[in-house]
Design a protein around this motif. Structure first.
Motif, PDB file in Angstrom:
ATOM      1  N   LYS A 187       0.867  -1.629  -0.211  1.00 21.43           N
ATOM      2  CA  LYS A 187       0.157  -0.266  -0.115  1.00 21.43           C
ATOM      3  C   LYS A 187       0.639   1.165   0.344  1.00 21.43           C
ATOM      4  CE  LYS A 187      -4.121  -2.310   2.144  1.00 21.43           C
ATOM      5  NZ  LYS A 187      -4.431  -2.454   3.887  1.00 21.43           N
ATOM      6  N   SER A 188       1.638   1.303   0.228  1.00 22.82           N
ATOM      7  CA  SER A 188       3.092   2.047   0.791  1.00 22.82           C
ATOM      8  C   SER A 188       4.202   1.794   0.085  1.00 22.82           C
ATOM      9  CB  SER A 188       3.025   2.673   2.214  1.00 22.82           C
ATOM     10  OG  SER A 188       3.830   1.677   2.592  1.00 22.82           O
ATOM     11  N   GLN A 189       4.588   0.546  -0.543  1.00 23.50           N
ATOM     12  CA  GLN A 189       6.203   0.246  -1.195  1.00 23.50           C
ATOM     13  C   GLN A 189       5.762  -0.076  -1.914  1.00 23.50           C
ATOM     14  OE1 GLN A 189       9.167  -0.295   1.830  1.00 23.50           O
ATOM     15  NE2 GLN A 189       7.937   0.038   3.323  1.00 23.50           N
ATOM     16  N   ASP A 190       6.999  -0.219  -3.177  1.00 24.27           N
ATOM     17  CA  ASP A 190       7.309  -1.051  -4.296  1.00 24.27           C
ATOM     18  C   ASP A 190       8.329  -1.489  -4.090  1.00 24.27           C
ATOM     19  OD1 ASP A 190       7.038  -1.603  -6.870  1.00 24.27           O
ATOM     20  OD2 ASP A 190       8.775  -0.308  -6.697  1.00 24.27           O
ATOM     21  N   VAL A 191       7.265  -2.906  -3.469  1.00 26.70           N
ATOM     22  CA  VAL A 191       8.444  -4.008  -2.916  1.00 26.70           C
ATOM     23  C   VAL A 191       8.353  -5.216  -3.817  1.00 26.70           C
ATOM     24  CG1 VAL A 191       8.129  -3.587  -0.142  1.00 26.70           C
ATOM     25  CG2 VAL A 191       6.262  -4.917  -1.413  1.00 26.70           C
ATOM     26  N   THR A 192       8.354  -6.337  -4.079  1.00 25.73           N
ATOM     27  CA  THR A 192       8.119  -7.239  -5.211  1.00 25.73           C
ATOM     28  C   THR A 192       8.051  -8.632  -4.239  1.00 25.73           C
ATOM     29  OG1 THR A 192      10.457  -6.637  -6.576  1.00 25.73           O
ATOM     30  CG2 THR A 192       9.366  -8.844  -7.199  1.00 25.73           C
ATOM     31  N   GLU A 193       6.923  -9.046  -4.468  1.00 23.95           N
ATOM     32  CA  GLU A 193       6.458 -10.419  -3.716  1.00 23.95           C
ATOM     33  C   GLU A 193       6.227 -11.527  -4.734  1.00 23.95           C
ATOM     34  OE1 GLU A 193       2.141 -10.455  -1.716  1.00 23.95           O
ATOM     35  OE2 GLU A 193       2.150 -12.356  -2.727  1.00 23.95           O
ATOM     36  N   ILE A 194       7.108 -12.691  -4.037  1.00 25.44           N
ATOM     37  CA  ILE A 194       7.091 -13.740  -5.319  1.00 25.44           C
ATOM     38  C   ILE A 194       6.948 -15.120  -4.180  1.00 25.44           C
ATOM     39  CG2 ILE A 194       9.813 -15.497  -5.225  1.00 25.44           C
ATOM     40  CD1 ILE A 194      10.741 -12.778  -5.249  1.00 25.44           C
ATOM     41  N   ALA A 195       5.623 -15.394  -4.902  1.00 23.03           N
ATOM     42  CA  ALA A 195       4.254 -17.023  -4.477  1.00 23.03           C
ATOM     43  C   ALA A 195       5.763 -18.286  -4.145  1.00 23.03           C
ATOM     44  CB  ALA A 195       3.920 -17.301  -5.163  1.00 23.03           C
ATOM     45  N   LEU A 196       4.730 -18.728  -2.725  1.00 26.45           N
ATOM     46  CA  LEU A 196       5.843 -20.050  -3.042  1.00 26.45           C
ATOM     47  C   LEU A 196       4.868 -20.677  -2.255  1.00 26.45           C
ATOM     48  CD1 LEU A 196       7.732 -18.511   0.384  1.00 26.45           C
ATOM     49  CD2 LEU A 196       8.605 -18.837  -1.593  1.00 26.45           C
ATOM     50  N   PRO A 197       4.404 -21.253  -4.069  1.00 28.53           N
ATOM     51  CA  PRO A 197       3.365 -22.248  -4.308  1.00 28.53           C
ATOM     52  C   PRO A 197       3.783 -24.046  -3.472  1.00 28.53           C
ATOM     53  CG  PRO A 197       4.743 -21.883  -6.459  1.00 28.53           C
ATOM     54  CD  PRO A 197       4.724 -21.149  -5.778  1.00 28.53           C
ATOM     55  N   ASP A 198       4.934 -24.159  -2.916  1.00 34.94           N
ATOM     56  CA  ASP A 198       5.012 -25.108  -2.584  1.00 34.94           C
ATOM     57  C   ASP A 198       4.389 -25.627  -1.217  1.00 34.94           C
ATOM     58  OD1 ASP A 198       5.861 -26.179  -5.089  1.00 34.94           O
ATOM     59  OD2 ASP A 198       7.686 -25.841  -4.534  1.00 34.94           O
ATOM     60  N   LEU A 199       4.310 -24.422  -0.579  1.00 35.96           N
ATOM     61  CA  LEU A 199       3.734 -24.903   0.816  1.00 35.96           C
ATOM     62  C   LEU A 199       2.036 -24.550   1.219  1.00 35.96           C
ATOM     63  CD1 LEU A 199       6.905 -22.003   2.411  1.00 35.96           C
ATOM     64  CD2 LEU A 199       5.971 -24.200   2.562  1.00 35.96           C
ATOM     65  N   GLU A 200       1.825 -24.890   1.445  1.00 34.62           N
ATOM     66  CA  GLU A 200       0.085 -25.248   1.519  1.00 34.62           C
ATOM     67  C   GLU A 200      -0.346 -24.128   2.483  1.00 34.62           C
ATOM     68  OE1 GLU A 200      -0.589 -28.684   3.555  1.00 34.62           O
ATOM     69  OE2 GLU A 200       0.109 -30.055   2.437  1.00 34.62           O
ATOM     70  N   SER A 201      -1.305 -23.188   2.682  1.00 36.90           N
ATOM     71  CA  SER A 201      -1.630 -22.639   3.205  1.00 36.90           C
ATOM     72  C   SER A 201      -2.131 -22.184   4.884  1.00 36.90           C
ATOM     73  CB  SER A 201      -3.233 -22.671   3.042  1.00 36.90           C
ATOM     74  OG  SER A 201      -3.295 -21.661   2.295  1.00 36.90           O
ATOM     75  N   ASN A 202      -1.358 -22.283   6.194  1.00 34.85           N
ATOM     76  CA  ASN A 202      -1.679 -22.171   7.022  1.00 34.85           C
ATOM     77  C   ASN A 202      -2.332 -21.937   7.903  1.00 34.85           C
ATOM     78  OD1 ASN A 202      -0.146 -19.228   6.292  1.00 34.85           O
ATOM     79  ND2 ASN A 202       0.194 -19.185   8.657  1.00 34.85           N
ATOM     80  N   VAL A 203      -3.236 -22.380   8.951  1.00 38.11           N
ATOM     81  CA  VAL A 203      -4.113 -22.498   9.377  1.00 38.11           C
ATOM     82  C   VAL A 203      -4.213 -21.501  10.869  1.00 38.11           C
ATOM     83  CG1 VAL A 203      -6.062 -23.520  10.364  1.00 38.11           C
ATOM     84  CG2 VAL A 203      -5.349 -24.524   8.746  1.00 38.11           C
ATOM     85  N   TYR A 204      -4.924 -20.129  10.864  1.00 37.35           N
ATOM     86  CA  TYR A 204      -5.318 -20.222  12.295  1.00 37.35           C
ATOM     87  C   TYR A 204      -6.096 -20.716  13.026  1.00 37.35           C
ATOM     88  CZ  TYR A 204      -1.958 -15.992  10.178  1.00 37.35           C
ATOM     89  OH  TYR A 204      -1.013 -15.447   9.734  1.00 37.35           O
ATOM     90  N   PRO A 205      -5.869 -21.112  14.133  1.00 40.78           N
ATOM     91  CA  PRO A 205      -6.562 -21.639  14.982  1.00 40.78           C
ATOM     92  C   PRO A 205      -7.024 -21.305  16.346  1.00 40.78           C
ATOM     93  CG  PRO A 205      -5.471 -23.155  15.609  1.00 40.78           C
ATOM     94  CD  PRO A 205      -4.465 -22.090  14.268  1.00 40.78           C
ATOM     95  N   LEU A 206      -8.051 -20.939  16.629  1.00 42.88           N
ATOM     96  CA  LEU A 206      -8.760 -19.695  17.906  1.00 42.88           C
ATOM     97  C   LEU A 206      -9.173 -21.156  18.901  1.00 42.88           C
ATOM     98  CD1 LEU A 206     -11.157 -17.015  17.842  1.00 42.88           C
ATOM     99  CD2 LEU A 206     -11.217 -18.853  19.216  1.00 42.88           C
ATOM    100  N   ALA A 207      -8.547 -20.564  20.105  1.00 43.35           N
ATOM    101  CA  ALA A 207      -8.806 -21.710  21.493  1.00 43.35           C
ATOM    102  C   ALA A 207      -9.991 -20.747  23.005  1.00 43.35           C
ATOM    103  CB  ALA A 207      -8.094 -22.597  21.527  1.00 43.35           C
ATOM    104  N   VAL A 208     -10.641 -21.044  22.718  1.00 42.03           N
ATOM    105  CA  VAL A 208     -11.226 -19.793  23.939  1.00 42.03           C
ATOM    106  C   VAL A 208     -10.693 -21.147  26.076  1.00 42.03           C
ATOM    107  CG1 VAL A 208     -13.155 -18.997  25.241  1.00 42.03           C
ATOM    108  CG2 VAL A 208     -12.985 -19.254  22.492  1.00 42.03           C
TER     109      VAL A 208
END
Length: 246
Positions: A187-208
């Motif tokens: 949103k504020s910088q000209d950064v270059t993003e490089i995807a890592l398709p071999d990695l699975e998405s990570n899950v955010y679990p929530l515990a009460v």
């Protein structure tokens, strides 16, 4: 009269009141602030406070006696360890809050001309990544191992926000951060993003926690986080839906 003690009370008018303490992975910082603001606007009698840090550090704090109402980690392995080691989480209900993906981001202008993970192995290239015990560090090391890359200049940080800061300030040539952090940087910088398709998405679990289950405001907040409004806020910040983890 309403009690001044901790926990939650329900006012005569049916308003929800009380305090809710949330321990959350550092990568939830921006979205968490919006979630907190929105819930408090809808429930003026409730004060939600977030403590952000690397997931492993949050669990360590709980092992040492900290007692939040909710814990949100950036991967399931850390949550599994927490439910096994923290008595207050022994029988805690766990739900999936969101998902995310690790990416590689080169600093503004890409001065080191980085276009792949392989480029990180060049002499003189500096890279920031999370410490190995933090989910983002574990994922980064998985990618490096899969690619057979040995870093020649690496710095380890306590959480992903610190890595993003290193990239944003140009202190390093590149860093492993989440796609949500990358979106915030772009949103504020000209950064270059490089995807890592071999990695699975990570899950955010929530515990009460056990104490959180006795806190009416905390229970209400945890339920609200799975509802449409909260999920829309998370999506606005680039997080994937719980269904994407299935």
């Amino acid at each position: 009269m309403l009690s001044a003690c901790g926990g939650a009370e329900t006012a005569q008018q049916g308003e929800l009141t009380g305090q809710v303490q949330v321990f959350a992975a550092a990568s939830l910082n921006s979205a968490g602030a919006e979630l907190e603001k929105t819930f408090e606007e809808e429930n003026p009698g409730v004060d939600v406070s977030f403590n952000y840090a690397g997931s492993s550090l949050l669990v360590q704090q709980m092992e040492q006696g900290a007692a939040p109402d909710l814990l949100i980690t950036a991967d399931t392995a850390t949550m599994d360890g927490a439910t096994a080691s923290v008595p207050d989480l022994a029988d805690a209900p766990v739900q999936t809050l969101a998902t995310n993906r690790l990416v590689l981001v080169a600093a503004t202008g890409n001065p080191a001309d980085i276009h792949s993970v392989q480029d990180l192995g060049r002499q003189g290239v500096t890279v920031a990544l999370c410490a190995a015990e933090v989910p983002c560090g574990n994922l980064a090391q998985q990618e490096l191992d899969q690619q057979g890359v040995q870093l020649t200049g690496a710095t380890e940080e306590q959480n992903v926000s610190e890595v993003a800061t290193k990239v944003a300030t140009g202190a390093v040539d590149a860093g492993f951060i989440y796609s949500t952090d990358s979106a915030a940087l772009q949103k504020s910088q000209d950064v270059t993003e490089i995807a890592l398709p071999d990695l699975e998405s990570n899950v955010y679990p929530l515990a009460v926690t056990a104490s959180g289950q006795q806190n009416e405001a905390a229970s209400a907040f945890s339920r609200w986080l799975s509802e449409e409004e909260a999920q829309r806020i998370l999506a606005d910040f680039g997080f994937g839906s719980p269904s994407s983890a299935e």
